[in-house]
Design an enzyme around this catalytic site. Sequence first.
Site, PDB file in Angstrom:
ATOM      1  N   HIS A 286      13.627 -47.065   5.967  1.00  0.00           N
ATOM      2  CA  HIS A 286      14.314 -48.126   6.699  1.00  0.00           C
ATOM      3  C   HIS A 286      13.671 -48.350   8.063  1.00  0.00           C
ATOM      4  O   HIS A 286      13.685 -47.466   8.926  1.00  0.00           O
ATOM      5  CB  HIS A 286      15.796 -47.762   6.890  1.00  0.00           C
ATOM      6  CG  HIS A 286      16.664 -48.918   7.247  1.00  0.00           C
ATOM      7  ND1 HIS A 286      17.982 -48.774   7.611  1.00  0.00           N
ATOM      8  CD2 HIS A 286      16.418 -50.252   7.285  1.00  0.00           C
ATOM      9  CE1 HIS A 286      18.505 -49.963   7.851  1.00  0.00           C
ATOM     10  NE2 HIS A 286      17.562 -50.872   7.675  1.00  0.00           N
TER      11      HIS A 286
ATOM     12  N   TYR B  62      24.234 -48.931   8.811  1.00  0.00           N
ATOM     13  CA  TYR B  62      25.264 -49.954   8.817  1.00  0.00           C
ATOM     14  C   TYR B  62      26.626 -49.334   9.131  1.00  0.00           C
ATOM     15  O   TYR B  62      27.297 -48.772   8.257  1.00  0.00           O
ATOM     16  CB  TYR B  62      25.332 -50.676   7.468  1.00  0.00           C
ATOM     17  CG  TYR B  62      24.043 -51.344   7.039  1.00  0.00           C
ATOM     18  CD1 TYR B  62      23.067 -51.708   7.960  1.00  0.00           C
ATOM     19  CD2 TYR B  62      23.795 -51.605   5.699  1.00  0.00           C
ATOM     20  CE1 TYR B  62      21.888 -52.315   7.562  1.00  0.00           C
ATOM     21  CE2 TYR B  62      22.611 -52.224   5.287  1.00  0.00           C
ATOM     22  CZ  TYR B  62      21.668 -52.568   6.226  1.00  0.00           C
ATOM     23  OH  TYR B  62      20.493 -53.167   5.829  1.00  0.00           O
TER      24      TYR B  62
END
Length: 325
Positions: free
Chosen positions: A140, A55
Site C-alpha cells: 500500500h 482506512y
Amino acid sequence: MRTRALRHGTLLTEIGLGAAQLGNLYRETTEAEVDESVDTAWDGGVRYFDTAPHYGLGLSERRLGARLASRPRDEFVISTKVGRVLEPSPETAHLRDDDGFDVPRDVVRRWDFSRDGILRSVEDSLRRTGLDRFDILYLHDPDDHFAQASTEGIGALIELREQGVVSAVGAGMNAADPLAELIRRADIDVVMCAGRYTLLDDSAAAELLPLAQERGVGVVAAGVFNSGLLSAPRPPADATYDYQPAPPELIARANAIADVSERHGVTLPDVAVAFALRHPAVVSVVLGARGRRQVTQNLDRAATPIPDDLWHDLAEADLISKEDA
C-alpha cells in the site's frame, strides 16, 4: 454482474466496493450506512471488496469483515493491504486521526515493508476481519519505501502466495510508473492504480497498461472520479481533483466532456466508469460509497450503456486521446 479473471483464475466483478468510507473517511459512517453499503452492493452483484488497515485505523477492516462473515466465503473476493502496521497509542486516544478519517487516534500507523512487518500486518488484518484468508494482498502506497517494498516486501507477499495463504499479490498506488517498475521486477498478479487512468488523466496508458497486458497482470482501476471532479453530471465550482481544489482548466474540460456525454444521453460519471472498463488490461473498477443511495448510484452508472460514437466524438474534440477511443 460480469467478472474478469486474474491470471491464476481469481474472478473479480467488474465493479468492486471500496471500503474507505467504512472507515469514516472524512466523516462518520453510521453502522446503518455500513449495512446498507455492503447489502446493496451484494444485492447488486458486487463480489469484490477492497479494504486496508489505513482506512479508519482498522475500522474499515473490522466493519467489512463483520458484514462478510455470514456470506459464503467462496462467493466473494476480498483484498487488503500491507505496509502500514497499526500500533496501540493510548497516549493519543483523546485525539482524532490526522490522516483523513474521523476516528480516535488510539492506534498509530507505522510504515513497515519488511518481511516481518508484512507478516504481522496480514496476521493483524485477519484478526480484525475475522476471516480465514484474503484473496489479494497489495503493498500500500510504497512510494517513499520502494527499494524495500519492491524486494523484501513483495518477496514476502509472493512467499505467502506460494504457501497458499493468498491467491494474488501486487501493489496499490496513486502513481503509474512505480507500478510498471514493480511489474518488471517481480512476479506479481495484479496492481491497483488510483486516479491515473481516468477521463482527465490517462497517464497509465503510456506504459503501465500495455506492460500489464503483456505480462498478464490485472489492473484494478480506482479513483476513476479523480476524487470528485467526475462524480457529478456537472462539476461544481468547488469540485476537487486528486483531493485538492480542481484547477479551472480541468473543470472546463470536465464540462466539455459532460457536453458530449449529454448529447449521447448519458452523464459524466457514467462515462467515467465505462472509460476505465474499456481497457482490456483492466479487470475491475473499485468505487467507494457510503450508504444505499451512493452504492445504487454507482451500480446504475456501471450498468448504463455508452454509445460507441461517444468515444469517437470525445477523441475528435481532443477530450480523450485517439488511442483511448
